[in-house]
Write a protein that holds these residues in place. Structure first.
Motif, PDB file in Angstrom:
ATOM      1  N   ALA A 131     -15.778 -48.539  23.464  1.00  0.00           N
ATOM      2  CA  ALA A 131     -14.899 -49.630  23.038  1.00  0.00           C
ATOM      3  C   ALA A 131     -14.030 -49.199  21.866  1.00  0.00           C
ATOM      4  O   ALA A 131     -12.841 -49.549  21.795  1.00  0.00           O
ATOM      5  N   ALA A 132     -14.598 -48.427  20.949  1.00  0.00           N
ATOM      6  CA  ALA A 132     -13.837 -47.935  19.796  1.00  0.00           C
ATOM      7  C   ALA A 132     -12.716 -47.000  20.260  1.00  0.00           C
ATOM      8  O   ALA A 132     -11.582 -47.096  19.781  1.00  0.00           O
ATOM      9  N   SER A 133     -13.023 -46.128  21.200  1.00  0.00           N
ATOM     10  CA  SER A 133     -12.015 -45.205  21.722  1.00  0.00           C
ATOM     11  C   SER A 133     -10.886 -45.953  22.414  1.00  0.00           C
ATOM     12  O   SER A 133      -9.710 -45.612  22.258  1.00  0.00           O
ATOM     13  N   LYS A 134     -11.219 -46.994  23.174  1.00  0.00           N
ATOM     14  CA  LYS A 134     -10.202 -47.800  23.858  1.00  0.00           C
ATOM     15  C   LYS A 134      -9.318 -48.527  22.850  1.00  0.00           C
ATOM     16  O   LYS A 134      -8.097 -48.594  23.009  1.00  0.00           O
ATOM     17  N   GLU A 176      -3.829 -48.763  19.968  1.00  0.00           N
ATOM     18  CA  GLU A 176      -3.050 -48.829  18.718  1.00  0.00           C
ATOM     19  C   GLU A 176      -3.761 -47.988  17.672  1.00  0.00           C
ATOM     20  O   GLU A 176      -4.886 -48.299  17.285  1.00  0.00           O
ATOM     21  N   ARG A 177      -3.119 -46.963  17.197  1.00  0.00           N
ATOM     22  CA  ARG A 177      -3.745 -46.055  16.225  1.00  0.00           C
ATOM     23  C   ARG A 177      -3.600 -46.606  14.816  1.00  0.00           C
ATOM     24  O   ARG A 177      -2.495 -46.738  14.301  1.00  0.00           O
ATOM     25  N   ARG A 178      -4.754 -46.951  14.241  1.00  0.00           N
ATOM     26  CA  ARG A 178      -4.819 -47.431  12.861  1.00  0.00           C
ATOM     27  C   ARG A 178      -5.945 -46.677  12.170  1.00  0.00           C
ATOM     28  O   ARG A 178      -6.631 -45.871  12.781  1.00  0.00           O
ATOM     29  N   ASN A 179      -6.179 -47.002  10.909  1.00  0.00           N
ATOM     30  CA  ASN A 179      -7.262 -46.317  10.192  1.00  0.00           C
ATOM     31  C   ASN A 179      -8.526 -47.164  10.081  1.00  0.00           C
ATOM     32  O   ASN A 179      -9.527 -46.713   9.559  1.00  0.00           O
ATOM     33  N   SER A 180      -8.488 -48.411  10.588  1.00  0.00           N
ATOM     34  CA  SER A 180      -9.650 -49.279  10.513  1.00  0.00           C
ATOM     35  C   SER A 180      -9.600 -50.306  11.646  1.00  0.00           C
ATOM     36  O   SER A 180      -8.527 -50.840  11.966  1.00  0.00           O
ATOM     37  N   PHE A 214     -16.022 -55.912  24.269  1.00  0.00           N
ATOM     38  CA  PHE A 214     -17.008 -55.301  25.157  1.00  0.00           C
ATOM     39  C   PHE A 214     -17.028 -55.932  26.527  1.00  0.00           C
ATOM     40  O   PHE A 214     -17.906 -55.685  27.317  1.00  0.00           O
ATOM     41  N   ARG A 215     -16.057 -56.751  26.829  1.00  0.00           N
ATOM     42  CA  ARG A 215     -15.990 -57.408  28.147  1.00  0.00           C
ATOM     43  C   ARG A 215     -15.114 -56.647  29.071  1.00  0.00           C
ATOM     44  O   ARG A 215     -14.266 -55.931  28.743  1.00  0.00           O
TER      45      ARG A 215
END
Length: 91
Positions: free
Chosen positions: A70-73, A78-82, A90-91
């Motif tokens: 889920a974090a990778s998706k 959108e590339r951010r730092n947090s 998770f659905r």
């Protein structure tokens, strides 16, 4: 580059009521927070704060693969730092 999770450490952030872990994209660190509701472990614990924290970290460990997916998706969208991952992620 792609997001990787070479460091298995995680911690509980009481202020955010979430488990925090770090991803890496090359030399850049990306912080992720998983809300405890997304882990399916929330509520009152008879042992108090320490017992609750251990339950959150254990739930994170059991779900680590799907959490990192889920974090990778989220990072790919959108590339951010947090990021804060919620149960809807998770659905």
């Amino acid at each position: 580059m792609t997001l990787a999770f070479p460091n298995p450490s995680r911690s509980f952030d009481e202020t955010r009521n979430a488990v925090c872990f770090i991803g890496h994209d090359g030399m850049f660190q990306v912080r992720f927070f998983v809300e405890v509701e997304a882990l399916g472990t929330f509520g009152d614990y008879p042992g108090g704060k320490e017992t609750a924290e251990n339950a959150y970290l254990s739930a994170f460990d059991a779900l680590r693969g799907s959490i990192q997916d889920a974090a990778s998706k989220a990072y790919a969208r959108e590339r951010r730092n947090s990021y804060t991952l919620t149960s809807t992620g998770f659905r």
